[in-house]
Design a protein around this motif. Structure first.
Motif, PDB file in Angstrom:
ATOM      1  N   PHE A 138      30.845  26.534  11.202  1.00 13.21           N
ATOM      2  CA  PHE A 138      31.214  25.484  12.146  1.00 13.21           C
ATOM      3  C   PHE A 138      30.792  25.841  13.572  1.00 13.21           C
ATOM      4  O   PHE A 138      30.430  24.965  14.363  1.00 13.21           O
ATOM      5  CB  PHE A 138      32.723  25.246  12.121  1.00 13.21           C
ATOM      6  N   ALA A 165      26.222  18.896   9.646  1.00 13.94           N
ATOM      7  CA  ALA A 165      27.387  18.836   8.761  1.00 13.94           C
ATOM      8  C   ALA A 165      26.985  18.964   7.296  1.00 13.94           C
ATOM      9  O   ALA A 165      27.675  19.620   6.507  1.00 13.94           O
ATOM     10  CB  ALA A 165      28.148  17.528   8.990  1.00 13.94           C
ATOM     11  N   VAL A 205      26.585  22.558   6.265  1.00 10.06           N
ATOM     12  CA  VAL A 205      27.872  23.241   6.108  1.00 10.06           C
ATOM     13  C   VAL A 205      28.484  22.883   4.754  1.00 10.06           C
ATOM     14  O   VAL A 205      28.952  23.751   4.015  1.00 10.06           O
ATOM     15  CB  VAL A 205      28.835  22.861   7.251  1.00 10.06           C
TER      16      VAL A 205
END
Length: 237
Positions: free
Chosen positions: A61, A67, A70
């Motif tokens: 993060f 995103a 991740v």
């Protein structure tokens, strides 16, 4: 779901739940250190419920990565849970789809190991016992996350305190619990070599999945043991 059977699951899971406390506290402390609020850390523990991937996610993060990357990295760490659920289909064939949908959410490493043990010992895994085990482990995981997030500033840097070694030791203990199974050592060695090579040439967290696949491939190639003990490569991994 009988009350007595549910309580028996709680008793089975209590030692594991107590052992999980340091991991939940570690995650809570690391989450706060990396800028999450207590609410966000607790929500992450409750929804993802997978310590290793949660720690990986926290580290990513702060690297300003997309995103999707991740999420994909967390999936790579959690790939073993797909293997667990595939193996569980044979362990609990009598469960309804609804029971599997609920129960498999709690299918973390010790839950799977205990399910395999109960199947081999009793010939079946009671849903009530399974959920009792899941309840106590999940509850203490959440409580420890809140405690770690609340008191993490008192610990300072978790790595400086040596808490970062808890996770590898925990997984080592889980793996050694299967050491009496056929072909355990060559498959374990193949997984370890595959993971180490992947770590150096592909990187983290993909080495986790690659190591698992390496062990599975060897399990497929190896002949069945002479005693005829039934064991799939998925369960071995």
């Amino acid at each position: 779901m009988t009350h007595a059977t549910f309580n028996s699951g709680i008793r089975l899971g209590l030692p594991v739940a107590l052992a999980v406390l340091p991991f939940g506290a570690l995650f809570g402390a690391v989450a706060i250190e990396n800028g999450l609020t207590i609410y966000e850390a607790t929500l992450m523990s409750g929804v993802i419920y997978a310590g290793a991937s949660q720690l990986v996610g926290i580290e990513l993060f702060n690297q300003n990565l997309p995103a999707w990357l991740v999420v994909l990295s967390i999936f790579a760490v959690n790939f073993r849970h797909i293997l667990y659920s595939a193996a569980m289909v044979r362990i609990v064939p009598e469960w309804s789809f609804a029971k599997k949908a609920v129960g498999f959410f709690f299918l973390v490493d010790p839950q799977f190991a205990e399910s395999v043990r109960l199947k081999e010992k009793n010939g079946r895994v009671s849903f009530a016992c399974y959920m009792g085990y899941a309840f106590i482990v999940y509850a203490l995981w959440m409580i420890s996350t809140v405690l770690g997030a609340s008191l993490g500033n008192l610990l300072g840097d978790p790595k400086a305190a040596g808490l970062d070694v808890l996770l590898p030791i925990y997984f080592m203990g889980m793996v050694l619990g299967f050491r009496k199974r056929a072909s355990f050592y060559p498959i374990m060695l193949a997984s370890a070599v595959g993971a180490i090579v992947a770590y150096h040439f592909v990187g983290s967290p993909w080495h986790v999945s690659i190591g698992a696949v390496t062990g599975i491939l060897l399990a497929v190639i190896l002949p069945p043991n002479k005693t005829g003990e039934e064991m799939t490569e998925v369960e071995t991994a």
